[in-house]
Write a protein that holds these residues in place. Sequence first.
Motif, PDB file in Angstrom:
ATOM      1  N   SER A   1     -78.007  16.274  14.246  1.00  0.00           N
ATOM      2  CA  SER A   1     -77.267  17.374  14.287  1.00  0.00           C
ATOM      3  C   SER A   1     -75.522  16.968  13.804  1.00  0.00           C
ATOM      4  CB  SER A   1     -76.246  17.635  15.684  1.00  0.00           C
ATOM      5  OG  SER A   1     -76.700  17.092  16.433  1.00  0.00           O
TER       6      SER A   1
ATOM      7  N   ARG B   1     -62.796  20.191  22.440  1.00  0.00           N
ATOM      8  CA  ARG B   1     -64.240  20.577  22.019  1.00  0.00           C
ATOM      9  C   ARG B   1     -64.413  22.266  22.273  1.00  0.00           C
ATOM     10  NH1 ARG B   1     -69.601  17.378  23.644  1.00  0.00           N
ATOM     11  NH2 ARG B   1     -69.239  15.714  22.522  1.00  0.00           N
TER      12      ARG B   1
ATOM     13  N   ASN C   1     -72.411  15.644  31.485  1.00  0.00           N
ATOM     14  CA  ASN C   1     -73.068  15.270  29.899  1.00  0.00           C
ATOM     15  C   ASN C   1     -73.987  15.611  29.315  1.00  0.00           C
ATOM     16  OD1 ASN C   1     -72.408  13.539  29.712  1.00  0.00           O
ATOM     17  ND2 ASN C   1     -70.495  12.820  29.074  1.00  0.00           N
ATOM     18  N   ASN C   2     -74.525  15.546  27.745  1.00  0.00           N
ATOM     19  CA  ASN C   2     -75.645  15.646  27.053  1.00  0.00           C
ATOM     20  C   ASN C   2     -76.095  14.283  27.684  1.00  0.00           C
ATOM     21  OD1 ASN C   2     -77.990  16.821  25.828  1.00  0.00           O
ATOM     22  ND2 ASN C   2     -76.723  16.334  24.808  1.00  0.00           N
TER      23      ASN C   2
ATOM     24  N   ILE D   1     -73.915   9.718  17.727  1.00  0.00           N
ATOM     25  CA  ILE D   1     -72.821  10.640  17.183  1.00  0.00           C
ATOM     26  C   ILE D   1     -71.347   9.946  18.364  1.00  0.00           C
ATOM     27  CG2 ILE D   1     -72.333  12.718  19.582  1.00  0.00           C
ATOM     28  CD1 ILE D   1     -75.212  12.899  17.846  1.00  0.00           C
TER      29      ILE D   1
ATOM     30  N   SER E   1     -75.950  20.336  25.044  1.00  0.00           N
ATOM     31  CA  SER E   1     -74.585  19.694  25.681  1.00  0.00           C
ATOM     32  C   SER E   1     -73.678  21.474  26.021  1.00  0.00           C
ATOM     33  CB  SER E   1     -73.708  19.535  24.447  1.00  0.00           C
ATOM     34  OG  SER E   1     -73.227  18.146  23.849  1.00  0.00           O
TER      35      SER E   1
ATOM     36  N   PHE F   1     -72.183   7.269  21.219  1.00  0.00           N
ATOM     37  CA  PHE F   1     -73.887   7.815  21.317  1.00  0.00           C
ATOM     38  C   PHE F   1     -74.714   6.908  20.533  1.00  0.00           C
ATOM     39  CE2 PHE F   1     -77.258  10.704  21.899  1.00  0.00           C
ATOM     40  CZ  PHE F   1     -77.809  10.735  23.281  1.00  0.00           C
TER      41      PHE F   1
ATOM     42  N   ASP G   1     -84.349  16.275  22.460  1.00  0.00           N
ATOM     43  CA  ASP G   1     -82.336  16.062  22.402  1.00  0.00           C
ATOM     44  C   ASP G   1     -81.842  17.077  21.409  1.00  0.00           C
ATOM     45  OD1 ASP G   1     -79.734  15.842  22.965  1.00  0.00           O
ATOM     46  OD2 ASP G   1     -80.121  14.002  21.995  1.00  0.00           O
TER      47      ASP G   1
ATOM     48  N   VAL H   1     -85.485  14.407  18.315  1.00  0.00           N
ATOM     49  CA  VAL H   1     -84.056  14.644  18.146  1.00  0.00           C
ATOM     50  C   VAL H   1     -82.990  15.266  17.017  1.00  0.00           C
ATOM     51  CG1 VAL H   1     -81.772  13.366  18.579  1.00  0.00           C
ATOM     52  CG2 VAL H   1     -83.734  12.182  19.104  1.00  0.00           C
ATOM     53  N   HIS H   2     -82.561  16.421  17.444  1.00  0.00           N
ATOM     54  CA  HIS H   2     -81.967  17.362  16.235  1.00  0.00           C
ATOM     55  C   HIS H   2     -80.621  16.496  15.639  1.00  0.00           C
ATOM     56  CE1 HIS H   2     -80.641  20.905  14.213  1.00  0.00           C
ATOM     57  NE2 HIS H   2     -79.563  20.721  14.790  1.00  0.00           N
TER      58      HIS H   2
ATOM     59  N   ALA I   1     -70.274  20.114  29.941  1.00  0.00           N
ATOM     60  CA  ALA I   1     -72.342  19.988  30.964  1.00  0.00           C
ATOM     61  C   ALA I   1     -73.301  18.742  30.037  1.00  0.00           C
ATOM     62  CB  ALA I   1     -72.924  21.077  31.592  1.00  0.00           C
TER      63      ALA I   1
ATOM     64  N   GLY J   1     -78.803  18.369  21.383  1.00  0.00           N
ATOM     65  CA  GLY J   1     -77.835  17.922  20.595  1.00  0.00           C
ATOM     66  C   GLY J   1     -76.630  19.298  20.792  1.00  0.00           C
ATOM     67  N   SER J   2     -76.198  20.529  19.671  1.00  0.00           N
ATOM     68  CA  SER J   2     -75.265  20.948  20.347  1.00  0.00           C
ATOM     69  C   SER J   2     -76.700  22.204  20.380  1.00  0.00           C
ATOM     70  CB  SER J   2     -74.071  21.433  18.866  1.00  0.00           C
ATOM     71  OG  SER J   2     -73.701  22.520  19.050  1.00  0.00           O
TER      72      SER J   2
ATOM     73  N   ASP K   1     -70.370  22.332  25.946  1.00  0.00           N
ATOM     74  CA  ASP K   1     -69.600  22.637  25.480  1.00  0.00           C
ATOM     75  C   ASP K   1     -68.953  22.429  24.253  1.00  0.00           C
ATOM     76  OD1 ASP K   1     -70.133  19.727  25.468  1.00  0.00           O
ATOM     77  OD2 ASP K   1     -67.586  19.160  26.211  1.00  0.00           O
ATOM     78  N   LYS K   2     -70.431  22.268  23.527  1.00  0.00           N
ATOM     79  CA  LYS K   2     -70.550  22.697  21.652  1.00  0.00           C
ATOM     80  C   LYS K   2     -71.568  23.964  21.703  1.00  0.00           C
ATOM     81  CE  LYS K   2     -72.142  17.727  21.062  1.00  0.00           C
ATOM     82  NZ  LYS K   2     -73.078  16.468  20.544  1.00  0.00           N
TER      83      LYS K   2
ATOM     84  N   VAL L   1     -80.001   8.590  15.662  1.00  0.00           N
ATOM     85  CA  VAL L   1     -78.374   9.180  15.275  1.00  0.00           C
ATOM     86  C   VAL L   1     -77.635   8.651  15.912  1.00  0.00           C
ATOM     87  CG1 VAL L   1     -79.147  11.614  14.776  1.00  0.00           C
ATOM     88  CG2 VAL L   1     -78.639  11.309  16.821  1.00  0.00           C
TER      89      VAL L   1
HETATM   90  C1  LIG Z   1     -73.813  15.472  21.018  1.00  0.00           C
HETATM   91  C2  LIG Z   1     -74.553  14.494  21.143  1.00  0.00           C
HETATM   92  C3  LIG Z   1     -75.341  14.346  22.254  1.00  0.00           C
HETATM   93  C4  LIG Z   1     -73.983  13.772  23.783  1.00  0.00           C
HETATM   94  O1  LIG Z   1     -73.851  15.179  24.215  1.00  0.00           O
HETATM   95  P1  LIG Z   1     -72.410  14.758  24.306  1.00  0.00           P
HETATM   96  O2  LIG Z   1     -71.872  16.241  25.431  1.00  0.00           O
HETATM   97  O3  LIG Z   1     -71.150  14.907  24.212  1.00  0.00           O
HETATM   98  O4  LIG Z   1     -72.499  13.965  25.971  1.00  0.00           O
HETATM   99  C5  LIG Z   1     -76.058  14.220  22.273  1.00  0.00           C
HETATM  100  N1  LIG Z   1     -77.224  14.161  21.698  1.00  0.00           N
HETATM  101  C6  LIG Z   1     -77.094  14.760  20.758  1.00  0.00           C
HETATM  102  C7  LIG Z   1     -77.988  15.113  19.316  1.00  0.00           C
HETATM  103  C8  LIG Z   1     -75.593  15.196  19.910  1.00  0.00           C
HETATM  104  O5  LIG Z   1     -75.445  16.042  19.063  1.00  0.00           O
END
Ligand SMILES: *Cc1c(COP(=O)(O)O)cnc(C)c1O
Length: 488
Positions: A237, A106, A161-162, A189, A301, A193, A267, A234-235, A311, A269-270, A303-304, A187
């Motif tokens: 993403s 990442r 993490n997220n 991922i 997240s 996830f 949520d 939820v985005h 985180a 995500g990124s 680290d995106k 979604v």
């Molecule tokens: C990437 C993502 C997650 C998970 O996040 P991590 O940091 O990889 O645990 C959850 N929800 C969405 C919408 C994401 O894009």
Amino acid sequence: MVKNKINEKQSKHLKLLPGVDHILKKARDNSLFNDIPKSVVIKAVRSVIAKLRESILDNNKNFSDSNLTDALILSDVEKLVQEDMRPNFKRVINATGVVVHTNLGRSLLAKEALKNIVDIAGGYSNLEFDLLNGKRGSRYSLVENILCEISGAESAMVVNNNAGAVFLSLNTVAKQKEVIVSRGELVEIGGSFRIPDVMEKSGAILKEVGTTNRTHLKDYENAISENTGLLLKVHTSNYSVIGFTAAVSLKEMVALGNKSRLPVMEDLGSGTFIDFSKYNMTKEPTIQESVASGADIITFSGDKLLGGPQAGIIIGSKIFINQIKQNPLARALRIDKLTLAALESTLRFYREPEKAVKAIPTLRMLTIPLSDIKDKAEKLVKMLSDIDEPDFNKSGLNQSELSVSISNISSRAGGGALPLLDLPSKAVRISIAGISANSIEKSMRLNNPPIIGRIEDDLFVLDLRTIHNEELAFIVSAIKQIMKTKDN
Ligand SMILES: *Cc1c(COP(=O)(O)O)cnc(C)c1O
């Protein structure tokens, strides 16, 4: 395996085959092995001798006793030892052009974040010590202020993490209650996830509404009952629903939540603090916008697109964030001190977004001007065309077997962000007469350091967006090595 009778030649070779102890003694006398753990040398010697024995007994191989000199055996042992001493976890060169490459780690950290990790890791720290009052403190408080400052949120909390952030938030506010989510936002991922699965494990009950392409406010409204605990957005993403679509904005959901006295969570995500539309890219909803919309809980997240360490960041209203902090599961998902060190340094850049874009590698690589990528591509081509003098001549290589060209290519943001965005980039395409693109790809991947590119139109392709200038020399020597090995 069918056991064959050992013939006379084989029996002679077996007699010539040195014993493990003999080679070990030679190794002990050789300074090359001075700093190598004994167990590693023994393992390598056994393995080389076992291989030789196998070759001797293989009737299909015409074994020659010239393979049995101590020097040759020791050199094979040395190769094995070197391989064994290299860490499994190593730096690679990302030539894929995917900036936030999940499989390749990442985000890269900014120099300041790295420095802070070294500093904190090498000494004691105020991880859970309130210096002002001389009492036990909370690790979360170390980044809470900066998170609130740059996002506009009232309160903040960080976890591992997220995925953990989403799980912990759902478990805290919606356990055994229904969570209303649009069917267009369920979604998955990469790497397992999935919103419905995380929801189930958190103890919340998924209540899907609307359809894949269209969900309206009345769909949420009609689904609300006394069992409802949360409205969740939820985005999407890593994909995009286009065409005949309708989605309810976060603002509308917040208005509905207020009316129905229900919390609203997003949520992201990124998550990003940067408005990418200012940099000629597709607009991603920013964290500040989500906060301004009035969501109670927002997760993203580290680290995106944020460009920090792994985180999960949770921001929002004090009452919910406090409940989340007090959930006993928070301990199981807690962030470690090295991550906190890197996260704090990364977050501090966002006080000045223009500086963040330059200092944080993920943002820098996303916004790097095409002309800079082109310069790198031209530099690499020049370095590759220069290898024949004097290296090529000396080692009998033929530069004409190497063909290199620059072409246009599209890089990706990756990390499940900006899924439709093609980032115009430049690639160097390489072919070597007599070697397939697949085998170049494999050799590059197994190089030290590994170089991860892709194959297009039967050529090995390196996208220069994600390659640093200091890495070009490694690429050149890897290509040289491949050509040398071929001619041997
Ligand atoms: C990437 C993502 C997650 C998970 O996040 P991590 O940091 O990889 O645990 C959850 N929800 C969405 C919408 C994401 O894009």
